[in-house]
Design a protein around this motif. Structure first.
Motif, PDB file in Angstrom:
ATOM      1  N   GLU A 155       0.836  -1.209   0.000  1.00  0.00           N
ATOM      2  CA  GLU A 155       0.000   0.000   0.000  1.00  0.00           C
ATOM      3  C   GLU A 155       0.863   1.249   0.000  1.00  0.00           C
ATOM      4  O   GLU A 155       0.548   2.246  -0.640  1.00  0.00           O
ATOM      5  N   LEU A 158       2.059   1.959  -3.435  1.00  0.00           N
ATOM      6  CA  LEU A 158       0.959   2.498  -4.237  1.00  0.00           C
ATOM      7  C   LEU A 158       0.731   3.976  -3.914  1.00  0.00           C
ATOM      8  O   LEU A 158       0.618   4.815  -4.816  1.00  0.00           O
ATOM      9  N   VAL A 159       0.695   4.270  -2.627  1.00  0.00           N
ATOM     10  CA  VAL A 159       0.475   5.658  -2.203  1.00  0.00           C
ATOM     11  C   VAL A 159       1.621   6.536  -2.692  1.00  0.00           C
ATOM     12  O   VAL A 159       1.416   7.615  -3.250  1.00  0.00           O
ATOM     13  N   GLN A 162       1.643   7.800  -6.163  1.00  0.00           N
ATOM     14  CA  GLN A 162       0.653   8.829  -6.514  1.00  0.00           C
ATOM     15  C   GLN A 162       1.043  10.218  -5.997  1.00  0.00           C
ATOM     16  O   GLN A 162       0.352  11.198  -6.255  1.00  0.00           O
ATOM     17  N   ASP A 219      -6.820  13.774  15.781  1.00  0.00           N
ATOM     18  CA  ASP A 219      -7.628  13.791  14.560  1.00  0.00           C
ATOM     19  C   ASP A 219      -7.060  14.933  13.708  1.00  0.00           C
ATOM     20  O   ASP A 219      -7.243  16.101  14.043  1.00  0.00           O
ATOM     21  N   PHE A 221      -7.747  16.381  10.885  1.00  0.00           N
ATOM     22  CA  PHE A 221      -8.638  17.389  10.305  1.00  0.00           C
ATOM     23  C   PHE A 221      -9.064  18.408  11.369  1.00  0.00           C
ATOM     24  O   PHE A 221      -9.065  19.606  11.127  1.00  0.00           O
ATOM     25  N   GLN A 234       1.608  22.130  -1.255  1.00  0.00           N
ATOM     26  CA  GLN A 234       0.961  21.129  -2.100  1.00  0.00           C
ATOM     27  C   GLN A 234       0.200  20.099  -1.268  1.00  0.00           C
ATOM     28  O   GLN A 234       0.799  19.238  -0.606  1.00  0.00           O
ATOM     29  N   ILE A 235      -1.114  20.153  -1.331  1.00  0.00           N
ATOM     30  CA  ILE A 235      -1.937  19.243  -0.523  1.00  0.00           C
ATOM     31  C   ILE A 235      -1.756  17.775  -0.947  1.00  0.00           C
ATOM     32  O   ILE A 235      -1.732  16.897  -0.081  1.00  0.00           O
ATOM     33  N   ASP A 239      -1.245  14.967   1.737  1.00  0.00           N
ATOM     34  CA  ASP A 239      -2.223  13.879   1.825  1.00  0.00           C
ATOM     35  C   ASP A 239      -1.530  12.524   1.705  1.00  0.00           C
ATOM     36  O   ASP A 239      -1.781  11.604   2.488  1.00  0.00           O
ATOM     37  N   LEU A 243      -1.008   9.486   4.555  1.00  0.00           N
ATOM     38  CA  LEU A 243      -1.379   8.069   4.384  1.00  0.00           C
ATOM     39  C   LEU A 243      -0.197   7.160   4.699  1.00  0.00           C
ATOM     40  O   LEU A 243      -0.356   6.099   5.313  1.00  0.00           O
ATOM     41  N   ASP A 246       0.315   6.961   8.410  1.00  0.00           N
ATOM     42  CA  ASP A 246      -0.675   6.085   9.043  1.00  0.00           C
ATOM     43  C   ASP A 246      -0.318   4.609   8.901  1.00  0.00           C
ATOM     44  O   ASP A 246      -0.779   3.781   9.677  1.00  0.00           O
TER      45      ASP A 246
ATOM     46  N   ALA B  31     -10.037  21.912   6.584  1.00  0.00           N
ATOM     47  CA  ALA B  31      -8.623  21.517   6.507  1.00  0.00           C
ATOM     48  C   ALA B  31      -7.909  21.973   5.227  1.00  0.00           C
ATOM     49  O   ALA B  31      -6.782  22.470   5.317  1.00  0.00           O
ATOM     50  N   SER B 359       4.790  25.844  -5.207  1.00  0.00           N
ATOM     51  CA  SER B 359       4.377  25.151  -3.977  1.00  0.00           C
ATOM     52  C   SER B 359       2.938  25.483  -3.601  1.00  0.00           C
ATOM     53  O   SER B 359       2.359  24.829  -2.740  1.00  0.00           O
TER      54      SER B 359
END
Lengths: 257, 418
Positions: A155, A158-159, A162, A219, A221, A234-235, A239, A243, A246, B31, B359
């Protein structure tokens, strides 16, 4: 890669690697290693190798090689190494038998010290010095574990594939800084500030927030909205890195037999 | 120019995090609004193209509830139709006649539609479309475009995300947008196995420039699907009724088999629709698919009124014109300050990005600076224009943009200027 094999890589190349930092940052550990002059090689059959060198009051960690060490410890499988890390198995010494007593006494005191800092309790975290080292070692463990996860966890691979190219800085206000650099197909990690401007920043407000973050009690968020966790840039990098982070939980806190 | 504070928003959020995962979850989560302290969290009320947050700050809304608001908040014709239906009945043991009225109107309005099926959210109908395609073809596999958004069901989410397993995406093949050669190769490699190709009318991923279809792309895709018996599904949930009231495929000159609609169709009332060509009606009838609130009559009445109003005022054209006017002025202001504001997508649904800093940090700061002055801009997602946005909104927005550019100029100096 099988679960046990990757777990062994994380234990060796991320967790045990912390001894380098511990010996530099913790007074008690520094005092312990002050007069040590030896190298310990770890060889996991079907897995990774690494060497710890203690000299001049310092510890240095070198992944990928165990040859030439004064002491060499062999593990017949990744599972064997993992059991050793859980204190339910012993290594097979193949070189440096005269150091056996040292290993079971002095070296064990150092690894116990590492364990102490990596297994926080609410009581221990009340102490500022403990908290600082816990966060320092947690971040250090995380970045090196990510390197293994990105390379060997299905995984994680894979992440990682991306995530757009760029560097993410992970920093704790008043604490340590590290960075993750995604440049397909390579993924590198580093301690301290990166060279050049990062494309994304993840900043933890203080040591308490950082401790909660690394113990997976935050948490993200909600923390972002409350300003405890500050993100910029850069989100998709943030992101993807989130992942990957985690996935550490999957190996280090939910260890399966 | 006054800048906003959000004390009450934060007070409510402090309560929210104790009882709601994430405090605010999903696409309304604060967020990705960076820096988050520059954005409001809770709305008090809305009217026309504007909303007011719980701290009393007024915003010109360029997110339009992430698409559903198309005629303006509290549009009288829509709300009156909804109120009339509410008096008669809403969620009742039997459906209301307005369901048939709405289906007939859609079949009349959209040449591609021979029938209509109603649900609540976009993902209800994107999933239904795939079930129909599989029922019709007896095949399992589906082709999607990388980065395309079709909802949040496990099959829609990117591999590696929480709660998603390998099995959830094993029949899905993701290929690059606009890459016809790859599509042709994938179809050939999976000959007789592809049930559907699902795509948005143009590529509008989050966090990235939007891309229109290349010249001749859609006619070639359509021809390939026809030849290979692949059901062509257009996810028009986000674009629907903002490009062409007959469906966005008409704007790009091709004909799909099934079209998924939601967002703008109800002007804020919860309803989604799958429309399709006649040959798929039997398969749609055989797939059992329903939901507790899917027969609510009030949203159907609201949707009918929304469509009638959009047709009456030629809404899609109006939104495109408003968008063009706004965007050209904004690009001009950016240039005056030495910044390149790149606009992609279509004028009624633009995606904007200041290219000077790859960025995105500078762009995020600028969007936040605009928001603190009353123009609600997101930095990560395409915006939405409504028919309620007026000349004075554009003028005020351009002035806000100018003030925000001054602010980032003070912060960054010449560092990123071209």
């Amino acid at each position: 890669m099988q679960y046990q094999a990757l777990l062994a890589r994380i234990y060796l190349l991320a967790v045990l690697r912390n001894l380098e930092l511990l010996a530099a940052e913790d007074d008690q550990s520094r005092s312990l290693v002050r007069d040590w002059d030896l190298s310990i090689g770890f060889k996991v059959l079907g897995g990774a190798e690494a060497r710890l060198v203690f000299q001049g009051g310092r510890c240095s960690f070198s992944p990928g090689k165990s040859a030439g060490s004064k002491v060499k410890l062999l593990f017949v499988s990744p599972g064997h190494f993992n059991r050793m890390m859980r204190k339910s198995a012993n290594p097979i010494p193949v070189k440096g038998f005269r150091w056996l007593r040292f290993l079971t006494k002095d070296f064990a005191m150092l690894t116990d010290r590492l364990e102490y800092f990596l297994e926080p309790s609410s009581q221990r975290m009340q102490e500022p010095g403990y908290k600082r080292l816990n966060v320092l070692l947690s971040l250090h463990t995380a970045i090196w574990a990510l390197k293994e996860i990105a390379a060997h966890d299905p995984e994680g691979r894979l992440v990682c594939s991306q995530i757009p190219d760029g560097t993410l800085v992970l920093t704790v206000r008043g604490g340590p800084t590290a960075y993750l650099s995604f440049l397909a197909p390579d993924f590198t990690v580093g301690w301290g500030e990166p060279v050049g401007d990062p494309q994304a920043v993840l900043e933890l407000k203080d040591l308490d927030v950082a401790a909660a973050f690394f113990q997976n009690k935050l948490d993200p968020f909600s923390a972002i909205a409350k300003g405890d966790l500050v993100i910029r840039g850069q989100i998709p990098i943030l992101d993807g890195a989130s992942l990957l982070l985690d996935r550490i939980e999957h190996y280090l806190r939910e260890e399966r037999s | 120019m006054k800048t906003y504070q959000y004390e009450k928003s934060h007070q409510i959020f402090d309560r929210a995090v104790k009882v709601i995962p994430c405090g605010i979850y999903g696409h309304l989560s604060p967020a990705p609004l960076i820096p988050v302290q520059d954005y409001p969290f809770y709305a008090q009320r809305a009217q026309g193209a504007r909303f007011w947050d719980v701290d009393g700050n007024e915003f010109i809304d360029y997110m339009c509830a992430y698409g559903p608001m198309v005629l303006g908040y509290n549009h009288p014709a829509v709300d009156e139709a909804a109120a009339r239906q509410q008096e008669k009945g809403n969620c009742v043991t039997l459906p209301a006649p307005v369901m048939v009225d709405l289906a007939e109107y859609l079949v009349e309005l959209m040449p591609v539609a021979d029938w209509a099926f109603f649900a609540k959210n976009g993902n209800d109908v994107t999933s239904f479309a795939l079930m129909i395609a599989r029922a019709q073809t007896g095949r399992k596999k589906v082709i999607l475009f990388k980065g395309g958004y079709h909802g949040v069901a496990p099959w829609c989410q990117a591999p590696g995300h929480h709660g998603i397993t390998d099995d959830d995406y094993k029949h899905f093949i993701r290929i690059p947008w606009n890459d016809y050669q790859t599509l042709e190769r994938v179809v050939e490699e999976n000959k007789g196995q592809i049930a559907a190709l699902m795509a948005t009318p143009y590529h509008h991923p989050t966090f990235a420039d939007n891309e229109l279809p290349a010249e001749g792309f859609w006619p070639r895709v359509e021809a390939l699907c026809r030849k290979q018996g692949i059901v062509l599904v257009i996810d028009d949930v986000r674009c629907g009724f903002r490009l062409d009231l007959r469906g966005s495929h008409e704007y790009f000159g091709f004909t799909p088999d099934l079209v998924c609609l939601c967002k703008a169709i109800g002007n804020g009332y919860p309803i989604s629709v799958l429309v399709g060509q006649g040959e798929f009606k039997q398969a749609a009838a055989k797939v059992f698919y329903t939901g507790s609130y899917w027969f609510q009559a009030v949203p159907m009445a609201a949707a009918l009124a929304t469509l009638q109003e959009l047709v009456r005022i030629d809404g899609a054209k109006k939104m495109q014109q408003t968008g063009e006017k706004l965007l050209s002025a904004m690009v001009q202001v950016a240039q005056e300050f030495g910044y390149e504001l790149k606009v992609t997508g279509v004028p009624s649904m633009p995606y904007l990005r200041i290219t000077n800093d790859p960025s995105m940090m500078l762009h995020q700061d600028w969007c936040a600076a605009c928001t603190r002055r009353g123009a609600f801009f997101s930095s990560h997602h395409n915006w939405f224009i409504s028919t309620a946005h007026q000349e004075q909104d554009i003028e005020q927005t351009v002035e806000i943009c100018r003030a925000a550019f001054k602010e980032i100029e003070e912060k960054y100096g010449d560092r990123f200027k071209k």
